[in-house]
Structure formats: C-alpha cells, structure tokens
Enzyme design. Structure first.
Site, PDB file in Angstrom:
ATOM      1  N   ASP A  55      46.308  36.433  41.013  1.00 34.94           N
ATOM      2  CA  ASP A  55      45.497  35.455  40.291  1.00 34.94           C
ATOM      3  C   ASP A  55      45.696  35.530  38.780  1.00 34.94           C
ATOM      4  OD1 ASP A  55      44.229  38.047  40.482  1.00 34.94           O
ATOM      5  OD2 ASP A  55      42.447  37.150  39.590  1.00 34.94           O
ATOM      6  N   GLU A  62      41.762  39.725  41.085  1.00 35.39           N
ATOM      7  CA  GLU A  62      41.540  40.878  40.207  1.00 35.39           C
ATOM      8  C   GLU A  62      40.721  40.464  38.989  1.00 35.39           C
ATOM      9  OE1 GLU A  62      42.557  43.692  36.847  1.00 35.39           O
ATOM     10  OE2 GLU A  62      42.872  41.533  36.977  1.00 35.39           O
TER      11      GLU A  62
END
Ligand code: ZN
Length: 409
Positions: free
Chosen positions: A82, A174
């Site tokens: 991400d 994350e």
C-alpha cells in the site's frame, strides 16, 4: 543482467498501480488496488518458476528453496503493497531524472525539489533519480522495496549461489497500521527477516518507540451559569488545565531523536464531559513509565484542585521497541552491518520515531530490522528515489543471502 534497468522496469510498472490504503474501509485489504498488485506479483513469481505462492487476504507469501546442504536459518524479506493516504496515489506518472546534476529538480510548475530545502540531495549527484509528476506521491514507499526484492528473486532463480531458504512476504495496509493484523507467521516461515522500507542510502533501523495510548475522561457538573458560584465544574476547562500543565519540552512538537513525548491528539468536551486522547512514546520503556507517573501526579493534583469533578486516567499498551527482541539475536544486525560495509556503504543506525511492521513481527518471534531503499520525502509530492540507491539496497540483500548461508543453526 543489468540490475539498474531491471529495478527500473519493475518499479515503473508497480508505481502505476494505485494501491493507496483507505483507513475508512473495513475490508481486507482496505483497497482493491492492493489486491491487484499482489495478483500481478504472484503471476510474476509463477513466471519465474516458483510454484507454491500463497495469496491470502492481500498477503502474498512465497519461498525460494535452499541451495545449501547446511542447516541454516530461513531468511525473510518483506515490503508493503500500500501507499500513504497523505497524498493521491492515482495515475502516478514516474519521471526519471538521469545523471542528477545537483540543482533544482522541476517535478512540476509548483513542485520544485531543491537541495536548499532538501540538502540530502547533494549526496545523490550523478545518480539517476525518479520522482512523480507533481500531482501525486511516487510510491517508492514501498514499491521500491518490492522492486528490489523481486529483482533479487529473479537473480536467485537464474544464478544458483549458495543460500538457505529465502522467504518473501508482501503485506497490505502498513500505512494505516494494519500491516501485521492478519499476518501468518507460519506461512511466512522465516526465522530472521528484514523489511526493505527505510529511506536514504545507508540508514538502517533497529529501534522503534515503546507506545501506549493515554485516555483521560473528565466529568463536570452543569449548573445554570447565573447561579454557578461554587457549584459548577466545567469539564472542558479542567481538560485545558491538565494539558497546559504538561511540560512543553515533552511534546511531539519539541522533541526529536531519542526524546520521548506525550502528544495530545484529540481533545473534546463541554461543561458536563470532556475527554483527552493522546499517545505516549519513548524508545526507553523506563522513561515511558516515568512520563506516565508524571501524568498521574498531574491528575492527582487536579483532583485536589477540582474536588467536584471526576477525573479518570488510563494507559493502554500499543506496541514495544523491537530493539529488545533484535538485541537477543545479535547476528541480525551484525550480518547486516557487514553486508553493507562489504559493498562500501557506511551503516547509519537511527531510531524510528514511530512503529514499523518489523516491530510487531519482532514480537511475533522474528527479529526484523529495517533496510533503506535509497529515497526520501515519502508520503507526498516531493517524494523521490535513486535507482543507484535502490541498487545498493539490492546488493546488500544479495550479500545477506550469502552470509546467512554460512551460519549453521
Ligand atoms: Zn513504508
């Protein structure tokens, strides 16, 4: 194999997939683009001749079998799929600035990357840098890490040097703190690991904050203001008093390096009720506890000052400094430092003023320091990465695979 070209080819492809995390979503992972990138990576892994990859809830796990007869620890590498919510990740157009001459880099009309504001750029003269086009972040955090690991995987498949079992994981979300929520340590299977999620060349991180949450709830007493004398307690004002009693030298806006703080992140209230939510952070657990004692004594003092108010203080543990775990496995840092020195990089160890996926993974039993990718200004439109820096990170990983193969269990 032209490593820099291989890194660029992968990186250019990965950053164009929008994988921005979405903290408002409850799905797993939080955005569709992360699944798409994981699927693309899984296909690449299969094409490289690795059959048994697992894609589960946005986590991609796979393994490159050992080529040594020795019984050595399984070595893991991780990166996250991400990108940050702080800047758009839509339609990222990577721009290459070859042989950086040392002056301003014009990302777009409004976005000028200048060594006047970012003096660290001076160390990257002559290198090939990459930025976005001024509308979005770049996503080198953490697609540079993914490109570095995938290029290593490709090389491992093509060249059979001696290495132990290599375990790879690409993880979602994350940036919104959920990266390890559904991580399967058994599927990963590594005994020691490294996240490839740091910034400038040479920097490694083996230390995170110890982190607690602090919640203070205040109950006041509402009385008609006209007849409030000695009867009313304004909870909001008590909250303000508590906050202003906290030393200014122990706040996020006045601390750096190894200095800890309490940050008041959310303050809410009126006459009847008020609440303060904050975060307590320090690399040293003892100092964290001392700060909490200080907060406790401030609260006790306010209870005496406002006998009609009810004040409740609690602390909740969030995460702990991974150094505690990594120090119990000294080879983890020793081999990393040796690997970097062997390719001519001076390791610079710095504390993370935050947490990492590695800190949670360390407490799951896998010591996991963080290695640089060779870029900076993550999460915004000034983000950049050096392809030469990425190559240095890649070379560090190559040496690590060789060094860990020499260490029988
Ligand atoms: Zn990152």
């Amino acid at each position: 194999m032209d490593i820099k070209q291989a890194l660029w080819n992968r990186f250019e492809k990965y950053v164009q997939i929008n994988t921005q995390a979405n903290s408002a979503s409850t799905s797993l992972p939080s955005s569709e683009g992360q699944v798409l990138l994981a699927q693309i990576l899984q296909k690449e892994v299969q094409e490289l001749g690795i059959p048994n990859s697992i894609l589960d809830q946005g986590y991609l796990y796979f393994e490159i079998p050992s080529t040594t007869k020795n019984n050595v620890p399984a070595l893991g590498f991780l990166a996250h799929l991400d990108t940050s919510e702080d800047a758009s990740g839509e339609k990222v157009k990577p721009k290459r600035h070859n042989h950086y001459a040392g002056g301003d880099i014009v990302i777009s009309k409004e976005v000028i990357l200048s060594p006047v504001h970012f003096p660290e750029l001076i160390d990257y003269q002559g290198q090939d840098l990459v930025t976005a086009n001024g509308d979005t972040l770049l996503g080198a955090d953490n697609k540079a890490g993914i490109a570095i690991i995938m290029t290593l995987v490709e090389l491992l498949q093509k060249n059979n040097w001696e290495h132990g079992p290599i375990k790879i994981a690409f993880t979602p979300d994350e940036e919104i703190g959920r990266g390890m929520d559904h991580f399967d340590v058994k599927k990963f299977g590594a005994e020691v690991a490294y996240t490839i999620d740091g910034d400038l060349v040479g920097f490694i991180e083996n230390e995170t904050f110890n982190a607690d949450e602090v919640v203070i709830e205040i109950e006041g007493k509402s009385v008609h203001p006209g007849s409030a004398k000695n009867k009313m307690v304004n909870a909001g004002r008590v909250a303000a008093d508590i906050i202003s009693s906290w030393p200014e030298t122990m706040m996020p806006e006045s601390t750096e390096g190894h200095e800890g703080f309490i940050g008041f992140m959310n303050i809410n209230g009126g006459i009847e009720k008020a609440s303060i939510r904050g975060i307590v952070r320090d690399h040293d657990l003892l100092k964290l506890k001392t700060m909490e004692e200080l907060m406790n004594s401030i609260i006790e003092e306010k209870k005496k000052k406002y006998p009609l108010a009810k004040i409740n203080l609690i602390f909740k543990e969030q995460y702990r400094n991974m150094k505690e775990v990594i120090d119990q496995h000294p080879e983890t840092m020793k081999k990393l430092i040796q690997a970097m020195e062997s390719i001519g990089i001076t390791p610079k160890i710095k504390p993370v003023r935050g947490g990492t996926d590695g800190s949670r993974l360390s407490f799951m039993g896998v010591p996991t320091p963080n290695i640089f990718v060779g870029g900076s200004n993550f999460h915004g439109r000034y983000e950049w990465v050096s392809l030469d820096g990425m190559q240095k990170s890649f070379e560090t990983l190559v040496v690590l695979t060789k060094e860990w193969a020499k260490m029988p269990k």
